[in-house]
Enzyme design. Structure first.
Site, PDB file in Angstrom:
ATOM      1  N   LYS A 240     -28.751  27.710  10.747  1.00 31.59           N
ATOM      2  CA  LYS A 240     -28.540  26.265  10.903  1.00 31.59           C
ATOM      3  C   LYS A 240     -27.889  25.941  12.241  1.00 31.59           C
ATOM      4  CE  LYS A 240     -24.866  24.056   9.012  1.00 31.59           C
ATOM      5  NZ  LYS A 240     -23.990  23.513   7.967  1.00 31.59           N
TER       6      LYS A 240
ATOM      7  N   ARG B 226     -12.358  22.010   7.125  1.00 32.07           N
ATOM      8  CA  ARG B 226     -13.352  22.324   8.163  1.00 32.07           C
ATOM      9  C   ARG B 226     -12.769  22.220   9.569  1.00 32.07           C
ATOM     10  NH1 ARG B 226     -18.290  18.769   6.165  1.00 32.07           N
ATOM     11  NH2 ARG B 226     -16.570  17.543   5.341  1.00 32.07           N
TER      12      ARG B 226
ATOM     13  N   HIS C 144     -12.889  26.454   2.603  1.00 33.65           N
ATOM     14  CA  HIS C 144     -14.034  26.508   3.520  1.00 33.65           C
ATOM     15  C   HIS C 144     -13.985  27.788   4.360  1.00 33.65           C
ATOM     16  CE1 HIS C 144     -17.220  25.322   6.100  1.00 33.65           C
ATOM     17  NE2 HIS C 144     -16.432  25.376   7.150  1.00 33.65           N
TER      18      HIS C 144
ATOM     19  N   GLY D 242       0.798  -1.226   0.000  1.00 40.76           N
ATOM     20  CA  GLY D 242       0.000   0.000   0.000  1.00 40.76           C
ATOM     21  C   GLY D 242       0.829   1.274   0.000  1.00 40.76           C
TER      22      GLY D 242
END
Ligand code: R5P
Length: 309
Positions: free
Chosen positions: A192, A96, A130, A38
């Site tokens: 919100k 975020r 963001h 990997g």
């Protein structure tokens, strides 16, 4: 543009190819491969000494794979002695997590900034962060683009009669205001509240939405909960129809299915993150020309901000 070389990671090859086409160039030769365990390995297959090199890789899901691939590719590129190395992140993952909003949590957006610089980036080109202040996490130049011109042009052609642009939360007001100004539309805000990271509860609508076409503008869609909840609330408050736009379609879990079943009339996204086989309700716009033009201007050392005047 001969001394400008464009390389791509595996996260969004179709976008990289479109950017290269816009610039009339071939993508640089690079081999990015995985060992059986990997681990990622990269071999730059052409001479880049003294060149102005761009590597395009959004850190979208699988975010950790794509981020690691970008870091290793930056390392390979910088060790091959380019004149300047720019990391192009059409989507900046982990954005975020940009502050300590509770005790004992990381600021991963800052950690990612540190990693990109440590890996060799001299400059960053990104889009609709963001939180724009993430630019300040870097001590190297950051060019921050907006997908707004592409999305606004599409919305203009819809010839809405009485549109209202809606910010789905207080944090999105600045972006929504810019859209409203350019589309000569009014502005509303959905208040919100988030009960948990993946569960949203809408409380109030601030502004007039009755008998108007509501267009919700957001930077990203993850689970889709924010948009779906906002759309339902706006319809309850008398909006005639509800559209949604976002720059970054992260589409976590069953977001596509939920958006397709939702009362949203159309969901307009861009190709900063690749998707195929989307339902017809979801319209993809390309930001390749915008990114290509920014790369050209960075290389030629002309103004990037004038792209948005
Ligand atoms: C929040 O501040 C963002 O702008 C988006 O509204 C949010 O991250 C979208 O998440 P979800 O689609 O999971 O509601």
């Amino acid at each position: 543009m001969d001394s400008c070389l464009i390389f791509s990671g595996n996260a969004n090859l179709p976008l990289s190819e479109k950017i290269a086409k816009y610039l009339n160039k071939e993508l640089g030769k690079i081999n990015i491969y995985r060992f059986k365990d990997g681990e990622i390995c990269v071999k730059v297959e052409e001479n880049i000494r003294g060149k102005d090199v761009f590597i395009i890789q959004p850190t979208c899901p699988p975010v950790n794979e794509n981020l690691m691939e970008l870091l290793i590719t930056l390392d390979a590129l910088r060790r091959a002695s380019p004149r300047r190395l720019t990391a192009v992140l059409p989507y900046y993952g982990y954005a975020r997590q940009d502050r300590k909003d509770q005790p004992r949590v990381p600021i991963t957006a800052k950690l990612v900034a540190n990693l990109l610089v440590s890996a060799g980036a001299d400059r960053i080109l990104t889009m609709d962060l963001h939180a724009p202040q993430i630019q300040g996490f870097f001590d190297i130049p950051v060019d921050h683009l907006f997908a707004a011109p592409v999305i606004i042009e599409y919305l203009r052609n819809k010839n809405f009669k009485n549109p209202v642009i809606v910010a789905p939360d207080v944090g999105g007001v600045k972006m929504a205001r810019a859209f409203a100004k350019r589309l000569s539309a009014s502005l509303a805000i959905v208040d919100k509240r988030r009960e948990s990271p993946d569960k949203v509860e809408v409380v109030h609508v601030i502004g007039e939405v009755k008998n108007r076409e509501a267009i919700i503008v957001d930077d990203l869609i993850s689970t889709g909960s924010t948009l779906i909840q906002a759309a339902e609330t706006l319809l309850q408050h008398g909006a005639t129809e509800v559209y949604a736009t976002c720059t970054h379609p992260v589409f976590a879990g069953d977001a596509v299915e939920r958006l397709n079943k939702s009362p949203l009339k159309e969901v307009i996204i861009t190709d900063t993150i690749p998707h195929t086989n989307l339902p017809s309700k979801i319209k993809i716009l390309t930001v390749s020309a915008l990114l290509g033009e920014a790369i050209k201007r960075i290389h030629l050392e002309t103004s990037v901000s004038s792209l948005f005047i």
